[in-house]
Design a protein around this motif. Structure first.
Motif, PDB file in Angstrom:
ATOM      1  N   ALA A 114     -21.732 -28.133  23.627  1.00 31.04           N
ATOM      2  CA  ALA A 114     -22.448 -26.876  23.385  1.00 31.04           C
ATOM      3  C   ALA A 114     -23.615 -26.736  24.340  1.00 31.04           C
ATOM      4  O   ALA A 114     -23.907 -25.651  24.848  1.00 31.04           O
ATOM      5  CB  ALA A 114     -22.940 -26.840  21.948  1.00 31.04           C
ATOM      6  N   ALA A 115     -24.290 -27.848  24.580  1.00 34.08           N
ATOM      7  CA  ALA A 115     -25.446 -27.797  25.472  1.00 34.08           C
ATOM      8  C   ALA A 115     -25.012 -27.407  26.876  1.00 34.08           C
ATOM      9  O   ALA A 115     -25.655 -26.587  27.547  1.00 34.08           O
ATOM     10  CB  ALA A 115     -26.151 -29.151  25.489  1.00 34.08           C
ATOM     11  N   MET A 116     -23.915 -27.975  27.285  1.00 32.54           N
ATOM     12  CA  MET A 116     -23.410 -27.683  28.623  1.00 32.54           C
ATOM     13  C   MET A 116     -23.047 -26.213  28.746  1.00 32.54           C
ATOM     14  O   MET A 116     -23.329 -25.563  29.756  1.00 32.54           O
ATOM     15  CB  MET A 116     -22.169 -28.541  28.857  1.00 32.54           C
ATOM     16  CG  MET A 116     -21.825 -28.709  30.283  1.00 32.54           C
ATOM     17  SD  MET A 116     -23.007 -29.801  31.054  1.00 32.54           S
ATOM     18  CE  MET A 116     -22.222 -29.979  32.617  1.00 32.54           C
ATOM     19  N   LEU A 117     -22.419 -25.710  27.697  1.00 33.72           N
ATOM     20  CA  LEU A 117     -22.064 -24.292  27.654  1.00 33.72           C
ATOM     21  C   LEU A 117     -23.300 -23.433  27.810  1.00 33.72           C
ATOM     22  O   LEU A 117     -23.304 -22.430  28.525  1.00 33.72           O
ATOM     23  CB  LEU A 117     -21.427 -23.968  26.307  1.00 33.72           C
ATOM     24  CG  LEU A 117     -19.919 -23.856  26.284  1.00 33.72           C
ATOM     25  CD1 LEU A 117     -19.444 -23.780  24.867  1.00 33.72           C
ATOM     26  CD2 LEU A 117     -19.489 -22.625  27.040  1.00 33.72           C
ATOM     27  N   GLU A 118     -24.340 -23.860  27.140  1.00 38.37           N
ATOM     28  CA  GLU A 118     -25.579 -23.094  27.197  1.00 38.37           C
ATOM     29  C   GLU A 118     -26.117 -23.063  28.616  1.00 38.37           C
ATOM     30  O   GLU A 118     -26.517 -22.017  29.129  1.00 38.37           O
ATOM     31  CB  GLU A 118     -26.598 -23.745  26.271  1.00 38.37           C
ATOM     32  CG  GLU A 118     -27.696 -22.834  25.851  1.00 38.37           C
ATOM     33  CD  GLU A 118     -28.651 -23.581  24.952  1.00 38.37           C
ATOM     34  OE1 GLU A 118     -28.681 -23.291  23.756  1.00 38.37           O
ATOM     35  OE2 GLU A 118     -29.339 -24.462  25.478  1.00 38.37           O
ATOM     36  N   VAL A 119     -26.134 -24.231  29.247  1.00 40.96           N
ATOM     37  CA  VAL A 119     -26.640 -24.285  30.620  1.00 40.96           C
ATOM     38  C   VAL A 119     -25.809 -23.389  31.510  1.00 40.96           C
ATOM     39  O   VAL A 119     -26.328 -22.625  32.319  1.00 40.96           O
ATOM     40  CB  VAL A 119     -26.585 -25.724  31.174  1.00 40.96           C
ATOM     41  CG1 VAL A 119     -27.090 -25.754  32.586  1.00 40.96           C
ATOM     42  CG2 VAL A 119     -27.384 -26.647  30.310  1.00 40.96           C
ATOM     43  N   ALA A 120     -24.494 -23.505  31.337  1.00 42.29           N
ATOM     44  CA  ALA A 120     -23.621 -22.706  32.184  1.00 42.29           C
ATOM     45  C   ALA A 120     -23.890 -21.226  31.981  1.00 42.29           C
ATOM     46  O   ALA A 120     -23.976 -20.458  32.932  1.00 42.29           O
ATOM     47  CB  ALA A 120     -22.164 -23.038  31.874  1.00 42.29           C
ATOM     48  N   SER A 121     -24.052 -20.821  30.724  1.00 44.32           N
ATOM     49  CA  SER A 121     -24.287 -19.404  30.468  1.00 44.32           C
ATOM     50  C   SER A 121     -25.585 -18.935  31.080  1.00 44.32           C
ATOM     51  O   SER A 121     -25.657 -17.856  31.635  1.00 44.32           O
ATOM     52  CB  SER A 121     -24.353 -19.137  28.973  1.00 44.32           C
ATOM     53  OG  SER A 121     -23.441 -19.919  28.303  1.00 44.32           O
TER      54      SER A 121
ATOM     55  N   MET B 118     -25.191 -19.453  35.181  1.00 44.99           N
ATOM     56  CA  MET B 118     -24.165 -18.757  35.936  1.00 44.99           C
ATOM     57  C   MET B 118     -23.919 -17.350  35.426  1.00 44.99           C
ATOM     58  O   MET B 118     -23.370 -16.540  36.127  1.00 44.99           O
ATOM     59  CB  MET B 118     -22.837 -19.528  35.858  1.00 44.99           C
ATOM     60  CG  MET B 118     -22.962 -20.973  36.227  1.00 44.99           C
ATOM     61  SD  MET B 118     -23.317 -21.204  37.957  1.00 44.99           S
ATOM     62  CE  MET B 118     -21.700 -21.014  38.638  1.00 44.99           C
ATOM     63  N   GLY B 119     -24.279 -17.103  34.180  1.00 40.13           N
ATOM     64  CA  GLY B 119     -24.072 -15.764  33.659  1.00 40.13           C
ATOM     65  C   GLY B 119     -22.614 -15.497  33.353  1.00 40.13           C
ATOM     66  O   GLY B 119     -22.180 -15.588  32.214  1.00 40.13           O
TER      67      GLY B 119
ATOM     68  N   TYR C  16     -17.287 -25.093  36.251  1.00 43.12           N
ATOM     69  CA  TYR C  16     -18.711 -25.379  36.375  1.00 43.12           C
ATOM     70  C   TYR C  16     -18.872 -26.863  36.637  1.00 43.12           C
ATOM     71  O   TYR C  16     -18.626 -27.691  35.771  1.00 43.12           O
ATOM     72  CB  TYR C  16     -19.413 -24.965  35.085  1.00 43.12           C
ATOM     73  CG  TYR C  16     -20.898 -25.153  35.107  1.00 43.12           C
ATOM     74  CD1 TYR C  16     -21.521 -26.091  34.310  1.00 43.12           C
ATOM     75  CD2 TYR C  16     -21.709 -24.374  35.944  1.00 43.12           C
ATOM     76  CE1 TYR C  16     -22.871 -26.263  34.322  1.00 43.12           C
ATOM     77  CE2 TYR C  16     -23.067 -24.545  35.964  1.00 43.12           C
ATOM     78  CZ  TYR C  16     -23.643 -25.489  35.147  1.00 43.12           C
ATOM     79  OH  TYR C  16     -24.994 -25.659  35.159  1.00 43.12           O
TER      80      TYR C  16
ATOM     81  N   PHE D  45     -31.338 -27.357  35.898  1.00 39.74           N
ATOM     82  CA  PHE D  45     -32.068 -28.184  34.957  1.00 39.74           C
ATOM     83  C   PHE D  45     -33.492 -27.652  34.788  1.00 39.74           C
ATOM     84  O   PHE D  45     -33.992 -27.521  33.680  1.00 39.74           O
ATOM     85  CB  PHE D  45     -32.096 -29.617  35.501  1.00 39.74           C
ATOM     86  CG  PHE D  45     -32.536 -30.656  34.520  1.00 39.74           C
ATOM     87  CD1 PHE D  45     -33.716 -31.360  34.701  1.00 39.74           C
ATOM     88  CD2 PHE D  45     -31.760 -30.960  33.425  1.00 39.74           C
ATOM     89  CE1 PHE D  45     -34.110 -32.337  33.816  1.00 39.74           C
ATOM     90  CE2 PHE D  45     -32.145 -31.935  32.528  1.00 39.74           C
ATOM     91  CZ  PHE D  45     -33.324 -32.627  32.726  1.00 39.74           C
TER      92      PHE D  45
ATOM     93  N   ILE E  99     -33.387 -24.400  32.633  1.00 36.64           N
ATOM     94  CA  ILE E  99     -33.231 -24.441  31.182  1.00 36.64           C
ATOM     95  C   ILE E  99     -34.393 -25.111  30.485  1.00 36.64           C
ATOM     96  O   ILE E  99     -34.631 -24.887  29.313  1.00 36.64           O
ATOM     97  CB  ILE E  99     -31.935 -25.158  30.735  1.00 36.64           C
ATOM     98  CG1 ILE E  99     -31.820 -26.540  31.377  1.00 36.64           C
ATOM     99  CG2 ILE E  99     -30.734 -24.328  30.999  1.00 36.64           C
ATOM    100  CD1 ILE E  99     -30.757 -27.361  30.751  1.00 36.64           C
ATOM    101  N   LEU E 100     -35.116 -25.945  31.182  1.00 38.84           N
ATOM    102  CA  LEU E 100     -36.217 -26.635  30.518  1.00 38.84           C
ATOM    103  C   LEU E 100     -37.567 -26.041  30.855  1.00 38.84           C
ATOM    104  O   LEU E 100     -38.595 -26.664  30.619  1.00 38.84           O
ATOM    105  CB  LEU E 100     -36.199 -28.121  30.871  1.00 38.84           C
ATOM    106  CG  LEU E 100     -35.034 -28.897  30.259  1.00 38.84           C
ATOM    107  CD1 LEU E 100     -35.176 -30.357  30.581  1.00 38.84           C
ATOM    108  CD2 LEU E 100     -34.998 -28.720  28.760  1.00 38.84           C
TER     109      LEU E 100
END
Lengths: 739, 216
Positions: free
Chosen positions: B162-169, B172-173, B181, B189, B192-193
């Motif tokens: 889920a975290a990875m999905l969030e970063v990707a979203s 990358m939009g 991805y 990084f 997101i932080l």
């Protein structure tokens, strides 16, 4: 401006608060019921024959309902006012609500006076026992623990030393002022001045909450001012009682001072202890409430109120007890109670505290009109100026010292807001009101207190928002809870604890870690029902987030924008998915349909804002939507799997026996890529209820644990679908392929 | 007691102070600790850090220890790992945890933030390819939850995904279904932080007084 004589009679009796208002408007005669005797003595029988009237079809008996009627009417009036403000768009943006409410109070009070009745005054007993506790409980229960504990040293310094400084500085200088002949107040002795100083020096939580709620300032400053306003209660209580006692006697000895210091520790630590005890009781009780969910919220409220009352009984600090109770009980209670109870608690607390706050400010306005007042220009103006000056000096001086011990220093802007945000409020007024009439300066003090309150609430309250904009002070970041941030916050905790260990000194993180471990091993075991106590925070957070998304979907009818549907697990792991045979697919679909009917969620969300609450009521809707969503996902995935050619060897279908009750769980080897993770996500929240999955698997389950079994099965199924195949090094007759 | 020792090594300390920003007293204390850990040798090894009892129950101890031996953290543009480190390198790694000074400009703060986030990134990116892949992230979350037993592993995967999905979203939009991805780059990084305000959080207190004798 003294209506002294008129008011004296009314003010003495505590229960006369709400006496007059409605009584004026309604020309009522309490009409007697028919059977009451009309003057003649003697037996009832003769009376009845004597005066027979027609049976009263409609009669008015106001006295019967007077008290509750008036109370309800006042509250209704207050709330209608509040409603009115928010309907006028520009007004609420410029003027803080507290100011408007005081103005309304003034108008109402003026109205009452014009009519010729005596306006009710904010009775201290009513205030301290009924109006204040809900606000403090709301604040304490939703206190953001992390920033609070990180800054607790600073907060304590401001609360204790800052308040002491304010009290003595103001008291001393006012005494010096009174010595000047021209002022005409030479009768005021030092102790009276110090008493006055101690009343007016404390920052008020109600006023701070009311104003700071609307300016959304950054977390650090908010918690500093707010924490200070909560924790200075102990100091105020001790100083007030101390000076009150002494001013009767007239002299102070060293022993008295020493006792005062001891008293301070007793009051504050005692209050915290009482609160903590009740908190643990509440947590323990909540462990057993799984069969009586409806009354769960009541336990929270009653235990907290008892904590407050008990500590007030012993003259300990009630506010600190209430805060301690809320803080202690919250993590355990929240792990035990149902979703609906949680929502109920949240709504009720917000509602009560909102009503209380409104009533307090209106009454402040009314009490101002009611008087009694004794105006002395010099004294009052000096008080106001001294308040400001002592606050600023206090903050600057203390910050200078504190910054030497803080890792993250307080900047000038922070200091300014902390100083400027030190508002006085109704607590000061009530304390002043409580002064016995033997103080000859009582009216003067009350007038000065009211002036200070008005000044801080109106002037400082209204200008703080533009000043915050002007100085570009950091605001609170309105960010959605991000799982990455949560992971990293926890990661950081462990990292910093580790580095402290390497450095070799026992710092902040070390002790925090120790407390956490103690909490986990001993305390949680007793206070949390079932197996939940083993659940780590990260998992709880993850579940929260998930549910929030589902609920957002319910409300908006589509997937939330944080996870646009264009990006899904496929983008992250485009590994090929194996084929599933038709027969398998049918079986899976059938089982899925059966199991997906039994969804149950729990939702937790963070909120400590006064005016906004996350709407989390539609449990049933949520489960239905999630059902639909997961079904959609499943269908989509199914079709995807079946159409995308696998470029690996197809697995041996014979191995995949979908025999649910006897499924095993094993850790997949790294190359395997469970693709249906988004499905897993939905059911994650049920997993922690069964920490050892193996134990569940034996035999079919019925009734209550159906839900859980359903989830687990579903999860296993999801993995079954997604996994590429049995591990190369596994045997063929493995009962179920590794997931 | 311990503070006066620093005077004898002053020129060396001055250089270190300039490089890392610690004060002389702090350097002295850390040096003492270094010697204590390394049993009075010049170089520190992994085994020495392993023996610290406080680290024993820390779920990410391996990563923490690795971070000390990771050349990327030595600010010398090297990479890979070493077997033993000198005091200077120890100090450089420690300097990542210094709080930012009070009167820093916005750019300096940004620089400090980048440095700290870079340290974290290096801890996650174990194979040093410049991205945190899904596997590496999963490993991170697993380690964090490693004390929960068997339960942790499956949920860890879910959480990491889920975290990875969030970063990707966020980074990358929009992506086509067949795009891939690769992994979290350092820029993603940072993105997101950025709300964590790491420069105020990732600090520990370095004392000017010697308390190392009180601890093991």
């Amino acid at each position: 401006m003294s209506v002294h004589a008129l008011r004296k009679s009314a003010s003495s009796s505590c229960s006369n608060i709400l006496v007059v208002f409605v009584g004026i408007g309604l020309p009522i005669e309490a009409s007697a019921p028919a059977y009451q005797s009309h003057g003649t003595e003697g037996s009832h029988l003769t009376n009845i024959t004597n005066t027979k009237k027609a049976f009263p079809v409609l009669a008015v008996n106001y006295e019967h309902v007077r008290k509750p009627f008036e109370i309800a009417l006042w509250i209704l009036l207050a709330l209608l006012m509040k409603l009115g403000f928010h309907l006028i768009p520009r007004l609420s943006a410029v003027v803080p609500e507290s100011c408007l409410l005081i103005v309304v109070g003034l108008l109402v009070g003026g109205l009452i006076k014009v009519i010729g009745e005596e306006p009710p005054v904010l009775d201290s007993q009513l205030f301290f026992l009924c109006l204040l506790p809900p606000i403090i409980l709301d604040a304490g229960y939703f206190l953001p623990i992390r920033p609070f504990t990180e800054n607790v040293g600073t907060i304590l310094v401001f609360a204790v030393i800052g308040t002491l400084w304010n009290a003595f500085f103001m008291g001393g200088l006012l005494y010096a002022l009174c010595q000047i002949e021209s002022v005409g107040l030479s009768g005021v002795d030092l102790l009276a001045c110090l008493l006055f100083g101690s009343i007016v020096s404390a920052v008020d939580p109600v006023a701070v909450l009311a104003v700071f709620e609307e300016i959304h300032i950054n977390e650090l400053v908010h918690i500093l001012v707010f924490g200070e306003s909560l924790l200075n209660d102990a100091v105020t209580v001790v100083l007030y009682n101390l000076f009150e006692e002494f001013s009767k006697v007239g002299t102070v000895t060293v022993l008295d001072v020493f006792l005062g210091v001891v008293c301070f520790f007793v009051v504050s630590l005692g209050g915290v202890l009482v609160g903590a005890i009740y908190g643990f009781l509440a947590a323990f009780t909540s462990r057993f409430t799984s069969h009586t969910r409806v009354i769960e919220p009541l336990f929270v409220f009653l235990y907290s109120y008892m904590a407050y009352l008990s500590s007030e009984m012993f003259h300990l600090s009630g506010i600190m007890a209430l805060i301690a109770c809320g803080v202690v009980m919250r993590p355990y209670v929240e792990a035990n109670i149902s979703h609906k109870s949680y929502t109920t608690i949240k709504y009720f607390l917000k509602m009560w505290s909102s009503v209380s706050e409104t009533l307090i400010f209106i009454f402040l306005g009314v009490s101002t009109v009611a008087g009694p007042h004794a105006w002395n220009w010099t004294f009052v103006i000096t008080t106001v100026i001294l308040c400001l000056v002592s606050r600023v000096l206090g903050v600057i001086g203390l910050t200078f010292i504190i910054n030497k011990f803080r890792i993250v220093k307080l900047t000038k802007k922070d200091q300014f807001i902390v100083a400027y945000g030190g508002l006085r409020g109704a607590i000061a007024f009530s304390l002043g009101y409580l002064l016995s009439n033997s103080h000859q300066m009582r009216n003067l003090f009350l007038t000065a207190i009211i002036t200070v309150i008005f000044f801080t609430v109106f002037v400082q309250g209204m200008t703080i928002r533009p000043l915050v904009e002007l100085l570009a002070v950091k605001k609170k970041k309105e960010s959605k809870p991000s799982i990455n941030e949560e992971i990293h916050t926890e990661f950081l905790d462990h990292l910093l604890t580790g580095v402290e260990g390497v450095c070799g000194h026992y710092g902040h993180y070390h002790w925090k870690e120790k407390l956490n471990r103690f909490n986990k091993t001993y305390v949680k075991r007793w206070l949390i029902a079932g197996e939940n106590f083993k659940e780590p925070e990260l998992i709880a957070f993850y579940r929260k987030m998930e549910l929030k998304q589902a609920i957002m979907m319910v409300e908006s009818g589509q997937l939330p924008s944080v996870l646009p549907s264009t990006i899904s697990m496929q983008n992250i792991q485009p590994r090929a998915i194996p084929r599933v045979s038709k027969k398998r697919e049918e079986e899976i679909r059938r089982i899925l349909r059966a199991n997906l009917q039994n969804n149950k969620q729990k939702m937790r969300s963070r909120s400590y804002s006064r005016h906004t609450l996350f709407d989390a009521d539609e449990e049933d809707n949520v489960s239905e939507v999630r059902l639909r969503k997961t079904k959609m996902e499943m269908e989509r995935r199914m079709s995807h799997y079946l159409t995308v050619p696998a470029n690996r060897e197809s697995p041996r279908p014979g191995v995949r026996r979908v025999s649910f009750p006897t499924v095993h769980f094993e850790q997949p080897s790294p190359p395997s890529t469970p693709d249906a993770v988004s499905l897993e996500e939905e059911e994650e929240e049920e997993v922690p209820k069964r920490p050892s999955l193996k134990a569940d698997i034996e035999g079919p389950r019925g009734n209550a644990s159906d839900n859980h079994q359903g989830e687990l099965d579903y999860q296993r199924l999801a993995r079954c679908l997604s996994d590429p195949g049995p591990n190369k090094d596994k045997e063929d007759d493995d009962p179920f392929m590794s997931c | 007691m311990g503070a006066l020792q620093s005077l004898s090594d002053e020129p060396e300390y001055r250089e270190l102070a300039e490089k890392t920003g610690f004060s002389f007293e702090q350097i002295g204390i850390l040096h003492k600790r270094f010697k204590q850990l390394s049993h009075n040798e010049d170089m520190l090894r992994r085994a020495d850090l392993d023996t610290i009892p406080d680290l024993a129950c820390n779920p990410i101890r391996t990563q923490i220890i690795e971070a000390f031996f990771d050349k990327r953290n030595f600010h010398q543009n090297g990479d890979g790992t070493v077997e033993e480190i000198s005091f200077e390198e120890f100090l450089v790694v420690m300097s990542h945890f210094r709080p930012p000074a009070l009167n820093m400009t916005e750019e300096q703060r940004e620089k400090v933030r980048r440095e700290k986030l870079r340290f974290l990134f290096n801890m996650h990116d174990t194979d040093n390819d410049g991205t945190i892949t899904l596997e590496e992230y999963r490993h991170v979350v697993e380690e964090l939850l490693s004390r929960s037993g068997a339960l942790g592993k499956e949920t860890a995967k879910g959480i990491a995904d889920a975290a990875m999905l969030e970063v990707a979203s966020i980074s990358m939009g929009h992506m086509e279904p067949d795009e891939f991805y690769e992994g979290i780059t350092f820029e993603h990084f940072l993105k997101i932080l950025k709300d964590i305000e790491i420069e105020t959080k990732m600090n520990i207190r370095f004392l000017n007084m010697d308390t190392t004798t009180l601890c093991k």
